[in-house]
Design an enzyme around this catalytic site. Structure first.
Site, short mmCIF file in Angstrom:
data_model
loop_
_atom_site.label_atom_id
_atom_site.label_comp_id
_atom_site.label_asym_id
_atom_site.label_seq_id
_atom_site.Cartn_x
_atom_site.Cartn_y
_atom_site.Cartn_z
N ASP A 129 0.92 -1.13 -0.16
CA ASP A 129 -0.18 -0.02 -0.16
C ASP A 129 0.96 1.17 0.02
O ASP A 129 1.88 1.24 0.77
CB ASP A 129 -0.87 0.05 1.43
CG ASP A 129 -2.37 0.29 1.00
OD1 ASP A 129 -2.41 1.42 0.39
OD2 ASP A 129 -3.32 -0.34 1.63
N ASP A 188 -3.27 4.53 -2.37
CA ASP A 188 -4.14 4.94 -1.50
C ASP A 188 -4.77 6.45 -1.78
O ASP A 188 -4.11 7.26 -2.18
CB ASP A 188 -3.61 5.08 -0.04
CG ASP A 188 -4.55 5.38 1.14
OD1 ASP A 188 -5.34 4.65 1.26
OD2 ASP A 188 -4.48 6.66 1.48
N GLU A 193 -6.62 3.54 -5.67
CA GLU A 193 -7.99 3.25 -5.00
C GLU A 193 -9.18 4.51 -5.31
O GLU A 193 -9.10 5.67 -4.66
CB GLU A 193 -7.84 3.54 -3.46
CG GLU A 193 -8.83 3.58 -2.46
CD GLU A 193 -8.97 3.89 -1.21
OE1 GLU A 193 -9.87 3.67 -0.38
OE2 GLU A 193 -8.11 4.89 -0.95
N HIS A 249 -10.94 -3.49 3.58
CA HIS A 249 -10.82 -3.18 5.13
C HIS A 249 -11.49 -1.91 5.21
O HIS A 249 -11.70 -1.62 6.65
CB HIS A 249 -9.44 -2.96 5.44
CG HIS A 249 -8.95 -1.67 4.59
ND1 HIS A 249 -8.66 -1.75 3.23
CD2 HIS A 249 -8.43 -0.72 4.93
CE1 HIS A 249 -8.11 -0.51 2.74
NE2 HIS A 249 -8.00 0.26 4.00
N ASP A 250 -12.26 -1.20 4.27
CA ASP A 250 -12.95 0.01 4.83
C ASP A 250 -14.43 -0.29 4.89
O ASP A 250 -15.05 0.79 4.99
CB ASP A 250 -12.58 0.93 3.47
CG ASP A 250 -11.18 1.65 3.82
OD1 ASP A 250 -10.74 1.92 4.91
OD2 ASP A 250 -10.78 2.04 2.75
C1 GLC Z 1 -7.93 4.77 2.16
C2 GLC Z 1 -7.72 3.58 3.04
C3 GLC Z 1 -8.30 3.93 4.58
C4 GLC Z 1 -7.79 5.19 5.07
C5 GLC Z 1 -7.87 6.20 4.20
C6 GLC Z 1 -6.74 7.37 4.77
O1 GLC Z 1 -9.33 5.11 1.86
O2 GLC Z 1 -8.39 2.61 2.56
O3 GLC Z 1 -8.30 2.88 5.27
O4 GLC Z 1 -8.53 5.50 6.29
O5 GLC Z 1 -7.35 6.07 2.85
O6 GLC Z 1 -5.48 7.03 4.36
#
Ligand code: GLC
Length: 572
Positions: free
Chosen positions: A99, A196, A275, A335-336
């Site tokens: 990541d 991310d 993402e 995970h979100d």
């Molecule tokens: C992305 C990640 C998430 C995180 C956010 C800030 O959306 O998937 O888990 O909290 O970025 O880095």
């Protein structure tokens, strides 16, 4: 013909390091544990692993607040142990991607410490600083997006928490430093990155205020209590409006091109997945990201044939505009968000839950047979469900603890109600430790140790790896079998996608074809038995390659599909 790259053929599996496997028995997952489980992952049949952040971090956002981009969080192990894990994965033919968080660092990163120390230090311009609180922008996690720093007498910007200051990507020194961190891992041999939150990298330079008549806590509260369609539509409009000047601003394409060229310095088709769901970040198909996630597929309460058809039609059209070879990436969980098993279950929308496993199977068959690279989330393979952590003091997702606090203190909500709402919105519910056995702490860590997040008690009801390994009819065995079927049938990976029987509401049917193979996928999303007539497809016979909940195939003119049937067949 297009030579398919490894990441187009692979099935990815997301490891959430803190919750996956605890090798040293301290209640926190680590590289020792991950290395011990490589054979498990290899036997499952996945081809590539995506690790959520493994870097040193104060863990305010569970690792998405990085304080050193070139090291390993001490609780996860050492760089040596990381290397052992990477080599072990490679030795088994699995790729590994990391990541990479570009938008922000932790406020404890030495870059920020230096930047905030004065207005004229060498890194003074590495973050986004303004003289006075300039507008009403919100952090998407916890209140105002600007935080005051007495050392500079200025405010810094953070799209996420105040412990996650946004980097100033207009500064070439920031780019140079971050690309060096990227090279550090590429040189070590990692195969690519999941990027991310790329949409948050730049902000509207005019700092235009939003026009929503409430702050973030108010909007979350309004979202929770909205009932009528008009209120719900208003909520959606407010969410869009609140953040529109902080997201998707110009400059991201240029940055992705720059990063792509860094990866291209290395051999071996290193890849990038963003993402984001905006396919234009795939550039011309070669010069930006390899893929972005098809998040729209999961933005629904229930997966239905109609929903999938519409999604595929839109995505395929959008990708075709990028390039004829632009590649899709499908997922139903990470995970979100709420776990696939819970989120798309019948019980969640008022059904009795009897068919939750059937639906989980159908949805796996779906992600593995649509055209594009599938991403699975750890624990999905045994049907792990959301666990609403009842005690707010055990929550670790700062977004949820912040919300709990605001509900109780600012909005005067009863604490027991607030606890329920915080547990439901928290991402801890879908991050609990992996359930390895029917044993104390689900075998994740020793009985006497407190795991970093509570373990879901349903590990004692068959939702654990050890029992499902022994049970031929388990979800785990189903995952293994389906992954095998995908490997054995090239059309499921390389073939084009053609929907058929589009007028039918109950089942989804589509063809995946290469010049040498045509596979038919039939997924009955209904509780009805259906006899499908396939003569219109123009094939003479069908050979079953996978069947679940199906009477054996009789003839092209009459395929009997029982409720929730999955039938995958090679046509000739
Ligand atoms: C992305 C990640 C998430 C995180 C956010 C800030 O959306 O998937 O888990 O909290 O970025 O880095």
């Amino acid at each position: 013909m297009n030579q398919f790259k490894w990441w187009q053929k692979a099935v990815f599996y997301q490891i959430y390091p803190r919750s996956f496997a605890d090798g040293n028995g301290d209640g926190i997952g680590d590289f020792k544990g991950m290395t011990q489980k490589l054979d498990y992952l290899n036997d499952l049949g996945v081809d590539a692993l995506w690790l959520s952040p493994h870097y040193p971090s104060p863990m305010v956002d569970c690792g998405y607040d990085i304080s050193d981009y070139e090291n390993v969080a001490p609780e996860y192990g050492t760089l040596e142990e990381f290397k052992t894990f990477l080599d072990g994965a490679h030795a088994r033919g699995m790729h590994v991607i990391l990541d990479m968080v570009l938008n922000h660092t932790s406020n404890e990163h030495c870059w920020f410490q230096e930047s905030k120390s004065s207005r004229d230090n060498p890194k003074a311009d590495w973050y986004v600083w303004v003289d006075s609180s300039p507008n009403n922008w919100q952090s998407c996690f916890d209140g105002p997006a600007w935080t005051y720093t007495p050392e500079r007498g200025q405010y810094y910007y953070h799209y996420f928490m105040k412990q996650q200051p946004d980097l100033n990507w207009h500064n070439p020194d920031v780019r140079k430093a971050m690309w060096n961190a990227v090279r550090f891992w590429l040189e070590m041999g990692v195969d690519g990155f999941r990027l991310d939150a790329i949409g948050t990298i730049y902000e509207d330079p005019e700092l235009t205020a939003h026009t929503v008549p409430m702050d973030l806590a108010g909007l979350r509260h309004f979202s929770d209590i909205a009932e009528t369609p008009a209120e719900k539509a208003q909520v959606e409009q407010y969410w869009r409006e609140m953040f529109k000047n902080q997201l998707g601003q110009p400059g991201i394409h240029e940055l992705m091109k720059e990063l792509r060229s860094v990866l291209d310095e290395y051999e071996g088709d290193r890849m990038l997945v963003g993402e984001d769901d905006d396919v234009t970040y795939q550039g011309n198909g070669e010069d930006e990201l390899s893929m972005v996630f098809n998040f729209p597929l999961m933005r629904t309460d229930l997966i239905t044939p109609e929903w999938v058809r519409k999604n595929q039609q839109e995505r395929i059209a959008a990708l075709a505009k990028v390039s004829p070879e632009a590649w899709a990436c499908n997922t139903l969980g990470n995970h979100d968000c709420s776990r696939l098993y819970t989120r798309f279950s019948a019980s969640r929308i008022g059904g009795n839950g009897i068919h939750d496993t059937d639906l989980a199977r159908l949805n796996l068959a779906l992600v593995l047979t649509l055209r594009g690279t599938p991403f699975l989330y750890n624990g999905e393979e045994i049907g792990m469900t959301d666990y609403l952590i009842p005690d707010p003091s055990r929550l670790r997702d700062t977004m949820a603890t912040w919300y709990y606090d605001r509900l109780v203190k600012q909005l005067k909500v009863d604490p027991s109600q607030a606890a329920l709402r915080a547990a439901a919105m928290s991402r801890d519910k879908n991050r609990t430790p992996l359930q390895w056995r029917n044993a104390p702490n689900a075998g994740f860590c020793p009985a006497e140790v407190l795991p970093w997040l509570p373990v879901n008690p349903n590990h004692a009801e068959g939702i654990n790896v050890q029992e499902q390994e022994k049970e031929p009819a388990s979800l785990l065995q189903f995952y293994r079998h389906m992954l095998q079927v995908r490997k054995e049938n090239p059309a499921l990976v390389e073939g084009n996608y053609r929907p058929v029987h589009e007028q039918v509401g109950e089942y989804l049917a589509f063809l995946r074809s290469t010049p040498s193979q045509t596979i038919l996928v039939m997924l009955n999303y209904s509780e009805r038995c259906i006899a499908a007539d396939l003569t219109d497809l123009g094939f003479r016979s069908a050979r079953t390659v996978f069947a679940a909940n199906c009477s054996s195939f009789q003839s092209i003119a009459k395929m009997d599909m029982e409720p929730f049937c999955i039938w995958i067949a090679e046509l000739s």
